[in-house]
Design an enzyme around this catalytic site. Structure first.
Site, PDB file in Angstrom:
ATOM      1  N   LYS A 193       0.862  -1.175   0.000  1.00 46.54           N
ATOM      2  CA  LYS A 193       0.000   0.000   0.000  1.00 46.54           C
ATOM      3  C   LYS A 193       0.900   1.228   0.000  1.00 46.54           C
ATOM      4  CE  LYS A 193      -3.629   2.312   2.557  1.00 46.54           C
ATOM      5  NZ  LYS A 193      -4.602   2.213   3.628  1.00 46.54           N
ATOM      6  N   ARG A 203     -10.568   9.876   1.938  1.00 46.39           N
ATOM      7  CA  ARG A 203     -10.365  10.566   3.226  1.00 46.39           C
ATOM      8  C   ARG A 203     -11.421  11.638   3.447  1.00 46.39           C
ATOM      9  NH1 ARG A 203      -3.714  10.859   3.126  1.00 46.39           N
ATOM     10  NH2 ARG A 203      -3.428   8.586   3.119  1.00 46.39           N
ATOM     11  N   LYS A 246      -2.159  -1.498  -3.806  1.00 44.05           N
ATOM     12  CA  LYS A 246      -3.040  -0.327  -3.724  1.00 44.05           C
ATOM     13  C   LYS A 246      -2.221   0.953  -3.796  1.00 44.05           C
ATOM     14  CE  LYS A 246      -6.179   1.789  -0.426  1.00 44.05           C
ATOM     15  NZ  LYS A 246      -6.780   1.706   0.874  1.00 44.05           N
TER      16      LYS A 246
END
Ligand code: PBG
Length: 325
Positions: A193, A203, A246
């Site tokens: 990630k 977010r 990711k």
């Protein structure tokens, strides 16, 4: 000219015959954002078509998806700021998120349900770990992650998904699950990630941006690919069932490297910023949104992802069903 590659592109039927990569609804995992108010539903401004929604809306959404062949879901909790604290206390309580996980599995026993293991949805610091003197404390964080994982396993999830990037958390979670009779609960690990700019809309959705600094002491440097192989090796040794890369699009080479260097299934997360860019350009008439969407999804599959977490899952499956390609 003995070889004319264009012969195999002559007609649609021949093009289909030689097509190397196929995407199916069963390859997609749909991320959902859960809020506490059971009947409310609010669109996320930077992610058109994606909602923060209460459990009843989520049940409807899952039902629709199941009818389209999307049967796997990852659910993220949206926690009010006043319930956040430094140790993510709310995350290890028996609250609406874990209760809803259980209800989803009760209503849809045949779905595959993946939970999110990380502190950031519950952290007043907006970090994935415990913060002390401006530092993220690895091993103390793991104790909390393990508690979360056990709680989610008790509530029936198929996989827990540690998205935190702490060292050693997969092993700690695996051992705790096994010691408590949850041998059948899997771990979908966020293996590689990256500290990415593509998480912005997510977010916003969770109001989970770091309150100070960034996530570079735990998420990976976008410049590194060999390091992803080290993370892969560790997660494999620690017992991960699925390895995730990711974001997806800027990391297709990383997906490919993981795929060719081990035998564990590979997931890729086509993240919020990747979705938002396509939607924004599509709305402006600057790109053909569906064409770009399909090209992105097939490229992630071609790179080596066995499964893709994507906000496009439902709309793509709808078009797939109606063959609107
Ligand atoms: C953090 C987490 C992030 C995402 C899911 N869980 C990123 C972050 O804030 O560091 C991003 C998903 C997306 O952008 O779609 N535990």
């Amino acid at each position: 000219m003995l070889k004319r590659p264009r012969r195999n592109r002559k007609s649609e039927v021949i093009r289909n015959l030689v097509q190397e990569t196929v995407l199916l609804p069963q390859n997609l995992i749909y991320p959902l954002f859960l809020i506490e108010q059971p009947k409310e539903k609010h669109e996320i401004h930077s992610m058109p078509g994606i909602y923060r929604q209460g459990k009843f809306c989520i049940f409807d959404e899952i039902n629709e998806c199941m009818n389209l062949g999307i049967r796997s879901f990852v659910v993220f909790p949206v926690i009010p700021n006043e319930l956040k604290d430094k140790t993510a206390t709310f995350g290890v309580k028996n609250q609406f998120y874990v209760q809803t996980l259980k209800e989803i599995k009760t209503r849809f026993p045949e779905c595959c349900l993946i939970s999110d293991i990380a502190m950031d949805p519950y952290s007043s610091d907006g970090h994935d770990g415990i913060v002390e003197n401006g530092k993220i404390i690895n091993d103390k964080t793991i104790e909390i992650l393990v508690k979360m994982a056990l709680l989610h396993a008790e509530h029936g999830v198929d996989f827990v998904g540690p998205s935190d990037m702490m060292d050693g958390r997969v092993l700690a979670i695996r051992q705790a699950l096994d010691a408590n009779g949850f041998e059948e609960t899997g771990i979908m690990s966020y293996t590689a990630k990256y500290a990415s700019g593509f998480y912005g809309p997510f977010r916003d959705a969770l109001d989970s941006a770091p309150k100070f600094g960034d996530k570079k002491t735990y998420q990976m440097d976008p410049a590194n690919a060999r390091e992803a192989l080290m993370e892969m090796e560790l997660d494999n040794q620690e017992g991960a069932d699925i390895l995730m890369v990711k974001p997806a699009l800027s990391y297709l080479d990383v997906i490919h490297r993981l795929k060719t260097n081990c035998y564990t299934p590979i997931a890729a997360y086509n993240v919020s910023g990747e979705y938002a860019m396509v939607k924004a350009a599509g709305r402006n008439g600057w790109i053909d949104e569906k064409k770009v969407r399909d090209e992105i999804l097939i490229s992630i599959k071609r790179a080596g992802a066995d499964m893709i977490l994507t906000y496009f899952a439902k709309e793509w499956a709808l078009d797939y069903k109606n063959q609107n390609f």
